[in-house]
Design a protein around this motif. Structure first.
Motif, short mmCIF file in Angstrom:
data_model
loop_
_atom_site.label_atom_id
_atom_site.label_comp_id
_atom_site.label_asym_id
_atom_site.label_seq_id
_atom_site.Cartn_x
_atom_site.Cartn_y
_atom_site.Cartn_z
N PRO A 239 8.11 -31.09 -7.86
CA PRO A 239 8.88 -31.85 -6.87
C PRO A 239 9.82 -30.97 -6.04
O PRO A 239 10.08 -31.27 -4.87
CB PRO A 239 9.68 -32.85 -7.71
CG PRO A 239 8.99 -32.91 -9.03
CD PRO A 239 8.31 -31.60 -9.24
N GLU A 240 10.32 -29.88 -6.63
CA GLU A 240 11.25 -29.02 -5.88
C GLU A 240 10.56 -28.31 -4.72
O GLU A 240 11.19 -27.98 -3.72
CB GLU A 240 11.93 -28.00 -6.80
CG GLU A 240 13.16 -27.40 -6.13
CD GLU A 240 13.81 -26.26 -6.90
OE1 GLU A 240 14.87 -25.79 -6.46
OE2 GLU A 240 13.27 -25.83 -7.93
N THR B 213 11.00 -30.31 -1.72
CA THR B 213 12.39 -30.23 -1.25
C THR B 213 12.65 -28.95 -0.47
O THR B 213 13.20 -28.99 0.64
CB THR B 213 13.37 -30.31 -2.45
OG1 THR B 213 13.08 -31.50 -3.20
CG2 THR B 213 14.81 -30.34 -1.99
N VAL B 214 12.27 -27.79 -1.03
CA VAL B 214 12.57 -26.52 -0.35
C VAL B 214 11.70 -26.36 0.90
O VAL B 214 12.16 -25.82 1.91
CB VAL B 214 12.44 -25.28 -1.28
CG1 VAL B 214 13.43 -25.36 -2.43
CG2 VAL B 214 11.03 -25.05 -1.78
N MET B 215 10.47 -26.85 0.86
CA MET B 215 9.61 -26.79 2.04
C MET B 215 10.26 -27.57 3.20
O MET B 215 10.32 -27.09 4.34
CB MET B 215 8.23 -27.36 1.69
CG MET B 215 7.24 -27.45 2.84
SD MET B 215 7.35 -28.94 3.86
CE MET B 215 6.82 -30.22 2.72
N GLY C 190 2.00 -21.17 -2.86
CA GLY C 190 1.60 -22.06 -3.95
C GLY C 190 2.77 -22.51 -4.81
O GLY C 190 2.64 -23.43 -5.63
N VAL C 191 3.93 -21.88 -4.61
CA VAL C 191 5.16 -22.29 -5.32
C VAL C 191 6.20 -22.83 -4.34
O VAL C 191 6.78 -23.88 -4.54
CB VAL C 191 5.75 -21.10 -6.12
CG1 VAL C 191 7.11 -21.47 -6.70
CG2 VAL C 191 4.80 -20.68 -7.22
N MET D 193 15.56 -21.64 -4.95
CA MET D 193 14.69 -22.51 -5.75
C MET D 193 15.08 -22.35 -7.21
O MET D 193 15.11 -21.24 -7.74
CB MET D 193 13.22 -22.10 -5.52
CG MET D 193 12.25 -23.18 -5.88
SD MET D 193 10.61 -22.90 -5.17
CE MET D 193 9.77 -24.35 -5.84
N GLU D 194 15.40 -23.45 -7.85
CA GLU D 194 15.90 -23.41 -9.23
C GLU D 194 14.77 -23.37 -10.26
O GLU D 194 14.91 -22.77 -11.32
CB GLU D 194 16.78 -24.65 -9.51
CG GLU D 194 17.99 -24.78 -8.60
CD GLU D 194 19.08 -23.75 -8.85
OE1 GLU D 194 19.00 -23.03 -9.86
OE2 GLU D 194 20.00 -23.64 -8.01
N SER D 195 13.66 -24.02 -9.95
CA SER D 195 12.63 -24.26 -10.97
C SER D 195 11.59 -23.15 -11.08
O SER D 195 10.75 -23.18 -11.97
CB SER D 195 11.91 -25.58 -10.67
OG SER D 195 11.28 -25.50 -9.40
N ALA D 196 11.64 -22.18 -10.16
CA ALA D 196 10.63 -21.12 -10.19
C ALA D 196 11.21 -19.83 -9.63
O ALA D 196 12.12 -19.85 -8.80
CB ALA D 196 9.41 -21.53 -9.36
N HIS D 197 10.69 -18.71 -10.12
CA HIS D 197 11.10 -17.38 -9.63
C HIS D 197 9.84 -16.55 -9.48
O HIS D 197 9.19 -16.21 -10.46
CB HIS D 197 12.07 -16.72 -10.61
CG HIS D 197 13.29 -17.55 -10.85
ND1 HIS D 197 14.33 -17.62 -9.94
CD2 HIS D 197 13.60 -18.41 -11.85
CE1 HIS D 197 15.25 -18.47 -10.40
NE2 HIS D 197 14.82 -18.97 -11.55
#
Length: 228
Positions: free
Chosen positions: A36-37, A40-42, A70-71, A90-94
């Protein structure tokens, strides 16, 4: 009120789905459904840089990688550069993606993200990530890696390119990343008459992996082509 460029891209991404056939051993990943994030960031990214109705030049990649668009949902943008260049965390991925390194070095020399994205829109003819099953697990795949795969996704790619063009893109010249990619885009263009002419630029991944000592030459080549 009519939709601006950002609104149209966000709507395109929200509606993205591939329901066609795929050869055995291939899968399509939709980042907007998986995290879902990403959605949001897109949206933040496009409202930050595309909140207008300006006509832009079009750069075509291949298809998103699992660690870049893809992220993040933003072509050629990993989470590191999304934060450091665009100020969107982005909090959920690095993620670290090799093509993103070249792209943002070039964007910086172009004049920075604000200027670059005001002039240019980047996306892919197949705008979702493709992975292939191997004995080492699922790995990134390109839409042209397998003849059956290309035949399966070809019509979807033509439709996607038409939707990108309808955002308000300049079709007099398109910039295609990667020589093999260009061969396939040329086939689509012959069939669908999308662009007047194609300019082929080396793919950022190729430059970073095999031509890193000559990186500045390629940055100059990109900027010369895009600013003419």
């Amino acid at each position: 009120m009519s939709k601006n460029f950002a609104d149209k891209v966000v709507q395109f991404n929200k509606n993205l789905t591939y329901l066609g056939e795929l050869p055995e051993g291939f899968q399509v990943l939709n980042p907007y459904l998986d995290n879902p994030e990403t959605m949001t960031v897109m949206q933040k990214f496009y409202h930050q840089y595309y909140n207008d109705s300006v006509k832009r030049k079009f750069i075509i990649g291949i298809n998103p990688s699992r660690h870049g668009a893809g992220v993040t949902g933003v072509p050629f943008t990993d989470t590191k550069r999304l934060e450091s260049f665009c100020g969107i965390k982005m909090e959920s991925a690095h993620t670290h993606e090799i093509s993103s390194v070249f792209m943002y070095d070039m964007i910086e020399e172009y004049g920075g993200a604000d200027l670059f994205y005001k002039d240019i829109y980047i996306n892919s003819p197949f705008p979702l990530a493709i992975v292939r099953k191997t004995k080492n697990g699922w790995l990134n795949a390109n839409y042209y890696d397998d003849k059956k795969l290309f035949e399966s996704v070809k019509d979807f790619m033509i439709e996607s390119l038409k939707k990108h063009i309808s955002l308000n893109l300049d079709t007099s010249e398109v910039f295609v990343l990667g020589k093999k990619n260009a061969d396939f885009i040329s086939k689509l263009n012959t069939e669908a008459k999308l662009f007047d002419r194609m300019t082929v630029l080396e793919h950022p991944r190729y430059i970073q992996q095999y031509k890193s000592k000559e990186k500045q030459l390629y940055i100059d080549k990109y900027i010369l082509a895009l600013k003419k």
